[in-house]
Structures are given as structure tokens and as C-alpha cells.
Motif scaffolding. Structure first.
Motif, PDB file in Angstrom:
ATOM      1  N   ILE A 176       0.814  -1.289   0.031  1.00 46.28           N
ATOM      2  CA  ILE A 176      -0.112  -0.010   0.067  1.00 46.28           C
ATOM      3  C   ILE A 176       1.062   1.138  -0.024  1.00 46.28           C
ATOM      4  O   ILE A 176       1.027   1.918   1.124  1.00 46.28           O
ATOM      5  CB  ILE A 176      -0.864   0.036   1.211  1.00 46.28           C
ATOM      6  N   SER A 177       1.529   1.433  -0.859  1.00 45.26           N
ATOM      7  CA  SER A 177       2.378   2.588  -0.774  1.00 45.26           C
ATOM      8  C   SER A 177       3.199   2.743  -2.587  1.00 45.26           C
ATOM      9  O   SER A 177       3.300   1.846  -3.219  1.00 45.26           O
ATOM     10  CB  SER A 177       3.607   2.621  -0.345  1.00 45.26           C
ATOM     11  N   PRO A 178       2.881   3.859  -3.175  1.00 50.42           N
ATOM     12  CA  PRO A 178       3.265   4.089  -4.515  1.00 50.42           C
ATOM     13  C   PRO A 178       4.881   3.686  -4.752  1.00 50.42           C
ATOM     14  O   PRO A 178       5.241   3.286  -5.763  1.00 50.42           O
ATOM     15  CB  PRO A 178       3.242   5.489  -4.881  1.00 50.42           C
ATOM     16  N   SER A 179       5.688   3.847  -3.409  1.00 54.26           N
ATOM     17  CA  SER A 179       7.191   3.519  -3.728  1.00 54.26           C
ATOM     18  C   SER A 179       7.092   2.006  -3.523  1.00 54.26           C
ATOM     19  O   SER A 179       8.414   1.474  -3.826  1.00 54.26           O
ATOM     20  CB  SER A 179       7.856   4.017  -2.625  1.00 54.26           C
ATOM     21  N   SER A 180       6.326   1.110  -3.221  1.00 49.35           N
ATOM     22  CA  SER A 180       6.521  -0.387  -3.078  1.00 49.35           C
ATOM     23  C   SER A 180       5.884  -1.036  -4.577  1.00 49.35           C
ATOM     24  O   SER A 180       6.394  -2.121  -4.913  1.00 49.35           O
ATOM     25  CB  SER A 180       5.767  -0.796  -2.231  1.00 49.35           C
ATOM     26  N   ALA A 181       5.507  -0.154  -5.602  1.00 51.67           N
ATOM     27  CA  ALA A 181       5.030  -0.748  -6.850  1.00 51.67           C
ATOM     28  C   ALA A 181       6.347  -0.862  -7.865  1.00 51.67           C
ATOM     29  O   ALA A 181       7.168   0.243  -7.618  1.00 51.67           O
ATOM     30  CB  ALA A 181       4.119   0.139  -7.298  1.00 51.67           C
ATOM     31  N   PRO A 182       6.189  -1.495  -8.651  1.00 48.01           N
ATOM     32  CA  PRO A 182       7.570  -1.663  -9.761  1.00 48.01           C
ATOM     33  C   PRO A 182       7.749  -0.337 -10.419  1.00 48.01           C
ATOM     34  O   PRO A 182       8.585   0.072 -10.909  1.00 48.01           O
ATOM     35  CB  PRO A 182       7.293  -2.672 -10.781  1.00 48.01           C
ATOM     36  N   ALA A 183       6.530   0.306 -10.894  1.00 48.23           N
ATOM     37  CA  ALA A 183       6.600   1.654 -11.425  1.00 48.23           C
ATOM     38  C   ALA A 183       5.453   2.521 -10.970  1.00 48.23           C
ATOM     39  O   ALA A 183       4.432   1.762 -10.421  1.00 48.23           O
ATOM     40  CB  ALA A 183       6.647   1.717 -12.886  1.00 48.23           C
ATOM     41  N   PRO A 184       5.596   3.809 -10.800  1.00 54.01           N
ATOM     42  CA  PRO A 184       4.284   4.614 -10.236  1.00 54.01           C
ATOM     43  C   PRO A 184       2.963   4.253 -11.000  1.00 54.01           C
ATOM     44  O   PRO A 184       1.977   4.186 -10.301  1.00 54.01           O
ATOM     45  CB  PRO A 184       4.859   6.012 -10.611  1.00 54.01           C
ATOM     46  N   ALA A 185       2.988   4.021 -12.132  1.00 55.74           N
ATOM     47  CA  ALA A 185       1.604   3.928 -13.130  1.00 55.74           C
ATOM     48  C   ALA A 185       1.371   2.508 -12.747  1.00 55.74           C
ATOM     49  O   ALA A 185      -0.007   2.262 -12.834  1.00 55.74           O
ATOM     50  CB  ALA A 185       1.965   3.816 -14.690  1.00 55.74           C
ATOM     51  N   ALA A 186       2.131   1.797 -12.110  1.00 53.19           N
ATOM     52  CA  ALA A 186       1.582   0.299 -11.696  1.00 53.19           C
ATOM     53  C   ALA A 186       1.001   0.134 -10.456  1.00 53.19           C
ATOM     54  O   ALA A 186       0.271  -0.868  -9.916  1.00 53.19           O
ATOM     55  CB  ALA A 186       2.779  -0.730 -11.691  1.00 53.19           C
ATOM     56  N   TYR A 187       1.028   1.302  -9.464  1.00 51.05           N
ATOM     57  CA  TYR A 187       0.490   1.224  -8.201  1.00 51.05           C
ATOM     58  C   TYR A 187      -1.307   1.388  -8.168  1.00 51.05           C
ATOM     59  O   TYR A 187      -1.568   2.082  -8.740  1.00 51.05           O
ATOM     60  CB  TYR A 187       1.022   2.366  -7.483  1.00 51.05           C
ATOM     61  N   GLN A 188      -1.581   0.262  -7.706  1.00 54.68           N
ATOM     62  CA  GLN A 188      -3.217   0.212  -7.482  1.00 54.68           C
ATOM     63  C   GLN A 188      -3.512  -0.043  -5.948  1.00 54.68           C
ATOM     64  O   GLN A 188      -3.250  -1.149  -5.490  1.00 54.68           O
ATOM     65  CB  GLN A 188      -3.620  -0.913  -8.579  1.00 54.68           C
ATOM     66  N   PRO A 189      -4.007   0.952  -5.443  1.00 61.09           N
ATOM     67  CA  PRO A 189      -4.289   0.688  -4.076  1.00 61.09           C
ATOM     68  C   PRO A 189      -5.509  -0.388  -3.753  1.00 61.09           C
ATOM     69  O   PRO A 189      -6.343  -0.366  -4.714  1.00 61.09           O
ATOM     70  CB  PRO A 189      -4.872   2.018  -3.633  1.00 61.09           C
ATOM     71  N   PRO A 190      -5.316  -0.990  -2.634  1.00 57.97           N
ATOM     72  CA  PRO A 190      -6.379  -1.810  -2.381  1.00 57.97           C
ATOM     73  C   PRO A 190      -7.618  -1.357  -2.057  1.00 57.97           C
ATOM     74  O   PRO A 190      -7.949   0.025  -1.791  1.00 57.97           O
ATOM     75  CB  PRO A 190      -5.919  -2.638  -1.041  1.00 57.97           C
ATOM     76  N   GLU A 191      -9.027  -1.994  -2.262  1.00 53.30           N
ATOM     77  CA  GLU A 191     -10.210  -1.254  -2.236  1.00 53.30           C
ATOM     78  C   GLU A 191     -10.431  -0.996  -0.680  1.00 53.30           C
ATOM     79  O   GLU A 191     -11.148  -0.136  -0.343  1.00 53.30           O
ATOM     80  CB  GLU A 191     -11.448  -2.130  -2.708  1.00 53.30           C
TER      81      GLU A 191
END
Length: 398
Positions: A176-191
Motif C-alpha cells: 500500500i504505497s506508490p514506492s512499493s510498486a514496480p513503477a508509479p503507474a503500476a500502483y493500484q491501492p486496495p479497495e
């Protein structure tokens, strides 16, 4: 050049359970690569309270007198040999990161220095000799653990960068953090996220989840006043109050414990409208209490993540078969690593986080009155009946 005594200063020292003493101690010139900080604000947290009440926090027992406190910010008053190259200046406003890593082990090399076996953490009894914390007028600390404050972040807000860091680290572990996604565009927060425990850490978890784009945030606690606060101040969308523990109806067997945990979790999920979904996508367990840890797995939907953040129960019975067959990931989360820059940046630019963090500080005390502060935290309410969320060493400066 050997360190020399500058003067005497006031420190608040724990000698044993509820044995907190105000003492005069020497303050020394900072040694190689260290900086001296005049501590302007220090927050008291749950681990400090555990040490105060019991002389221990989980497996870490007091072995010698210890200065508590590790959520702090202040002003640079002296710069040791070699520390000037770090770019600090006298009078600079800074936050203090409490943990000192060894820098040479495999965990430090991998950037997971929160797991460093040789880490010394201010106010923790995990290592001996203990490293004194921030409930003192001044302290010397490595320059590598000192962080400059943005101009619009107060000392009081900056002191809360430490518990905020705990949640940033947990959020990275949970994805749950943009910095933990492979790329900023790949970040999808949980519902959805469920937070067990609506104390300061739990409320920060709720605030951070909102900042990271989680759509539905739910909170569970045994304390109705805390839940009302969470709801009224926008930390959570919905809340659920657990029934008070019963001594007469206490589960006697493991099967009874887990059955009771499942019943309580289902009642909360029904209240939240999550029962048909099977639970939340992420669950943060912020209490450290065994019944809540058990409930956390039943609150998680299939394929979800459970983050164990709270500390307190040393040995816990868990429904692991339930977690395994539903691929619920149960993740430990211990302190933090490389989170302070993000925490201070959030405080500087995110109005929601800054405003909601300010709301958590309910009481302020002078350094000499810290014993009163700990007793107040233990009671949970002051003499006027006001709820205690976060107590801080008094800070006169902005």
C-alpha cells in the motif's frame, strides 16, 4: 580528542516498573561523526508505556537504568569531528531517527537495517548496554540518523515522523504505497483495509491508507471513545466496537479461542458490509493482543495480507491452516528502514496527514512531569474525562 563534559542536564530515567526518576546527568561534547541536538519535542508511545508499567516490552527486559523516548525533534547545538561534512549547521531544526545500524551486516547491505542484529535503538532494552532515549534536554547522536526539517513542519509534527515511519514501512510491506510498486503507474491501492486498534498507531495507519488511495478504511477497537474520534475526524469510514472481555465467559480451549475470534471477526465484517466479500484486502493488527491477532486472519479475505504491527503478546495461537488454505499472507513488520525522508515529505506537503497528525496530540507535559504523563497514558483519560491519545514532552518553540 576525547569528549569533555559541557554541563549538567535534566534526564528522566527508568530504573524499574513505575520507577521513573528525574536526574541530573552529564552532557558531553559530540564524538566523531555525531551531532548534539537540543530536544524540543518527544512523543511517548506504547513501547515506552510498556517499559514504564512492566520494566519490559515483549522480550526486551530492562537490565539497567534507561532514558525512555524515541519520537523526537530538536535543534542542532554542537557538531562533532567529521560530522560537518554531512552539511548540518548550528541552530538547524532536525528530526532524530532513533536506530543506529551497524552498517556492515548482510541486512544493512540489503537496505533492511531495521533487522540489523547489532542495531542500537534509543530507549530500547533489546541490546545491552542500553542506548538512552530522548527524554533528556540534549543528546548526542550519529549525523547519519539526523534529518533536516522542512520549514513548514513543527517540532511536534516532526516528532511524529517516527510512528509515521512505522506505518510507512508496514505499508511498503503490504504493497500500500506508490514506492512499493514496480513503477508509479503500476500502483493500484486496495479497495479496503481494516485496522485493529484505534490508538495513535492505528489512527496513523488509517490516515496513511487514505493518503495512499485506499477507498474504504475501517477501524476496530474496544474503546468506543477512540472509535468516535476516528469517525468524527475522518480517519475511518466506519468503525466497530468489540465487546469488553469477559472473565466469566473466557474461552478455555484453543478451539474455543479461535471460534470466538471468528465470531467477533464476522460480526465486524457484517457491520462493515464486507462479509460477502470474505473480508478486507489488507488488515493491520496494531494492538499486539492475542484475541485481536487471531481475529486479524479471519478479517482478511482470500489472498489478502495481514500486517502484524502491534507488540505485546509473546506467544500467540494462530489459525494458520485457515490462513494457508486461503493464501492469506501473515507478515511481520518491525520498526522501519529508509522511511524518514518520505515521512517528513508527507508532513510537509500532505495537508491531510499533517492536520490529522496534529489532532493526535491530546496532552503536553514538561520534561520534569513525565511520570504524570505515563500515568495519564496508563489511565487513558485525564481528570476532566478527556481521552488520552498521544502525550508529548512540552515544546515552547514552533
Amino acid at each position: 580528542m576525547s569528549p569533555s563534559v559541557i554541563r549538567q542536564q535534566t534526564a528522566v530515567v527508568l530504573h524499574g516498573a513505575r520507577d521513573l526518576r528525574v536526574e541530573q546527568r552529564n552532557i558531553w561534547t559530540p564524538q566523531q561523526d555525531h551531532i548534539q541536538v537540543d530536544v524540543k519535542a518527544t512523543g511517548l508511545c506504547g513501547s515506552d508505556l510498556h517499559y514504564y508499567l512492566h520494566g519490559r516490552n515483549g522480550d526486551f527486559a530492562l537490565q539497567a537504568p534507561l532514558v525512555l523516548g524515541h519520537e523526537a525533534a530538536g535543534v542542532v547545538t554542537a557538531i562533532g569531528p567529521g560530522a560537518a561534512k554531512a552539511g548540518f549547521r548550528l541552530g538547524q531544526r532536525v528530526a532524530i531517527e532513533a536506530g543506529i545500524k551497524c552498517g556492515s551486516c548482510s541486512y544493512c547491505a540489503k537496505g533492511r537495517y531495521n533487522l540489523c542484529k547489532n542495531m542500537r535503538f534509543a530507549s530500547s532494552a533489546k541490546t545491552f548496554p542500553h542506548l538512552d532515549g530522548t527524554l533528556q534536554e540534549r543528546m548526542n547522536h550519529p549525523a547519519s540518523c539526523i534529518h533536516p526539517l522542512p520549514d513548514n513542519v513543527s517540532f511536534e509534527q516532526a516528532a511524529l515522523a517516527e510512528p509515521l515511519s512505522v506505518l510507512i514501512h508496514a505499508s511498503r510491506r503490504a504493497g500500500i504505497s506508490p514506492s512499493s510498486a514496480p513503477a508509479p503507474a503500476a500502483y493500484q491501492p486496495p479497495e479496503s483495509i481494516v485496522v485493529l486498534g484505534a490508538g495513535a498507531i492505528g489512527l496513523l495507519a488509517c490516515a496513511l491508507a487514505r493518503t495512499y488511495g485506499v477507498k474504504r478504511v475501517y477501524a476496530i477497537d474496544i474503546n468506543r471513545a477512540r472509535l468516535d474520534f476516528a469517525l468524527a475526524n475522518g480517519f475511518a469510514d466506519r468503525v466497530h466496537c468489540l465487546p469488553p472481555p469477559s472473565q466469566t465467559d473466557k474461552p478455555k480451549t484453543v478451539d474455543e479461542q479461535l471460534r470466538r475470534a471468528k465470531e467477533l471477526a464476522d460480526a465486524a465484517l457484517k457491520d462493515f458490509g464486507l462479509l460477502e466479500d470474505g473480508g478486507a484486502e489488507v488488515v493491520y493488527e496494531c494492538t499486539g493482543a492475542e484475541p485481536c491477532i487471531q481475529q486479524s486472519i479471519f478479517l482478511a479475505t482470500t489472498g489478502a495480507k495481514v500486517l502484524l504491527i502491534g507488540m505485546g503478546t509473546r506467544h500467540t495461537v494462530l489459525p494458520l491452516s485457515n490462513a494457508a488454505t486461503r493464501e492469506v499472507d501473515v507478515l511481520g513488520s518491525f520498526r522501519y528502514a529508509d522511511t524518514y525522508p518520505e515521512a517528513l515529505d508527507l508532513l510537509a506537503r500532505d495537508g491531510f496527514v499533517r492536520t490529522h497528525i496534529a489532532a493526535l496530540v491530546s496532552h503536553r507535559f514538561r520534561l520534569e512531569d513525565c511520570k504524570k504523563a505515563f500515568e495519564l497514558l496508563a489511565r487513558g483519560r485525564d481528570d476532566k474525562g478527556q481521552m488520552v491519545l498521544k502525550a508529548k514532552k512540552h515544546c515552547n518553540s514552533p
